[in-house]
Design an enzyme around this catalytic site. Structure first.
Site, PDB file in Angstrom:
ATOM      1  N   LEU A 137      11.111 -20.294  -5.008  1.00 29.39           N
ATOM      2  CA  LEU A 137      10.367 -19.489  -4.336  1.00 29.39           C
ATOM      3  C   LEU A 137       9.345 -19.943  -4.652  1.00 29.39           C
ATOM      4  CD1 LEU A 137       9.769 -17.075  -2.642  1.00 29.39           C
ATOM      5  CD2 LEU A 137       9.924 -15.095  -4.244  1.00 29.39           C
ATOM      6  N   ASP A 158       0.551  -1.253  -0.155  1.00 30.57           N
ATOM      7  CA  ASP A 158      -0.092   0.045  -0.057  1.00 30.57           C
ATOM      8  C   ASP A 158       0.689   1.012  -0.071  1.00 30.57           C
ATOM      9  OD1 ASP A 158      -2.804   1.321  -0.014  1.00 30.57           O
ATOM     10  OD2 ASP A 158      -2.531   0.882   1.724  1.00 30.57           O
ATOM     11  N   HIS A 192       2.440   3.578  -9.510  1.00 32.22           N
ATOM     12  CA  HIS A 192       2.715   2.050  -9.626  1.00 32.22           C
ATOM     13  C   HIS A 192       3.794   1.827  -9.925  1.00 32.22           C
ATOM     14  CE1 HIS A 192      -1.910   1.894  -7.495  1.00 32.22           C
ATOM     15  NE2 HIS A 192      -2.251   2.950  -8.850  1.00 32.22           N
TER      16      HIS A 192
END
Ligand code: FPP
Length: 255
Positions: free
Chosen positions: A136, A25, A42
């Site tokens: 991962l 956020d 963004h």
């Protein structure tokens, strides 16, 4: 004979989360603070995504789950929704080979039915290309909501009960948990939310039941390796009791 003072004794390794789940956020505020348009925030956020993936890969964290687009994000202005989805597609296209060669297995969770076939294909291809990787597991939540996840799990179980495959009386929390999106992965040990808000925002509602929560005021584009290390330090200092007393936990560690 005077012995040399012992070199610092090897310290037991700090407990590391197996699974880290993040709400990224603060992109919009990061841009606004610089008089830039929100999209720039963004775009900068994608750089922080790269850093977080690298940090997990280097530290041997098994799973990283990122909330890229929530089922509530459709409520944003149309232009921002378009940009977010385009950025998502562009990032996957650009990064997938690099992720693949770094042994990252990419998976998506969320309701894909809302997306165009082209985007769904991109997601499937990325999953197929990286399915065999064991370095991962990077889970990307898109059009995801925790309530949606629980509802789709309930639907699956109801359908199985109607088909006579399971008995309604056998539906318990284990069965429901097994029908959720991340059923085959360890539940998140550490949840991180950047941007100063202290809420879960319909993220992995079921899976976060025993997760350690960590909130930071840092905006997501500013979340760097030092910030990640700080979150891991905080996690390492927590006593996870899972309903037991602190004494019981200490005793079982000594046993
Ligand atoms: C929240 O910041 C951020 C988002 C809703 C989107 C985050 C998405 C990315 C960083 C791209 C991810 C791409 C991939 C492939 C994982 P905000 O806009 O709510 O910021 P604000 O609270 O400051 O307005």
């Amino acid at each position: 004979m005077i012995r040399e003072p012992a070199q610092s004794a090897p310290q037991p390794a700090a407990p590391l989360p197996r699974h880290v789940a993040i709400i990224m956020d603060g992109n919009g505020r990061w841009a606004r603070n610089r008089n830039l348009p929100r999209p720039m925030g963004h775009r900068e956020g994608v750089k922080a995504v790269r850093r977080a993936v690298t940090a997990c890969r280097e530290r041997g964290i098994a799973v990283l789950t990122l909330f890229a687009f929530s089922s509530e994000n459709w409520r944003r202005p149309k232009a921002e929704v378009k940009l977010l989805l385009e950025l998502f597609v562009h990032t996957i296209q650009k990064e997938i080979n690099d992720l693949d060669s770094n042994a990252v297995c990419v998976r998506f969770i969320g309701d894909r039915s809302a997306f165009e076939p082209k985007m769904r294909r991109l997601m499937e291809n990325a999953e197929q290309q990286t399915a065999g990787n064991r370095g991962l597991t990077l889970v990307i939540a898109v059009n995801y909501g925790g309530r949606w996840d629980i509802a789709q799990a309930a639907q699956q179980l109801a359908a199985r009960a109607v088909a006579g495959d399971i008995d309604v009386r056998d539906i318990d929390s284990d069965k429901l948990g097994q029908a959720l999106s991340l059923a085959d992965l360890p539940e998140p040990d550490l949840f991180i939310r950047t941007g100063g808000e202290q809420r879960i925002s319909n993220y992995l509602l079921w899976q976060l039941a025993y997760t350690e929560l960590y909130f930071t005021d840092l905006l997501w584009p500013d979340f760097d390796d030092a910030a990640f290390a700080e979150a891991l330090r905080s996690f390492a200092g927590r006593q996870r009791r899972f309903g037991q007393t602190g004494d019981q936990v200490e005793q079982s560690k000594r046993a």
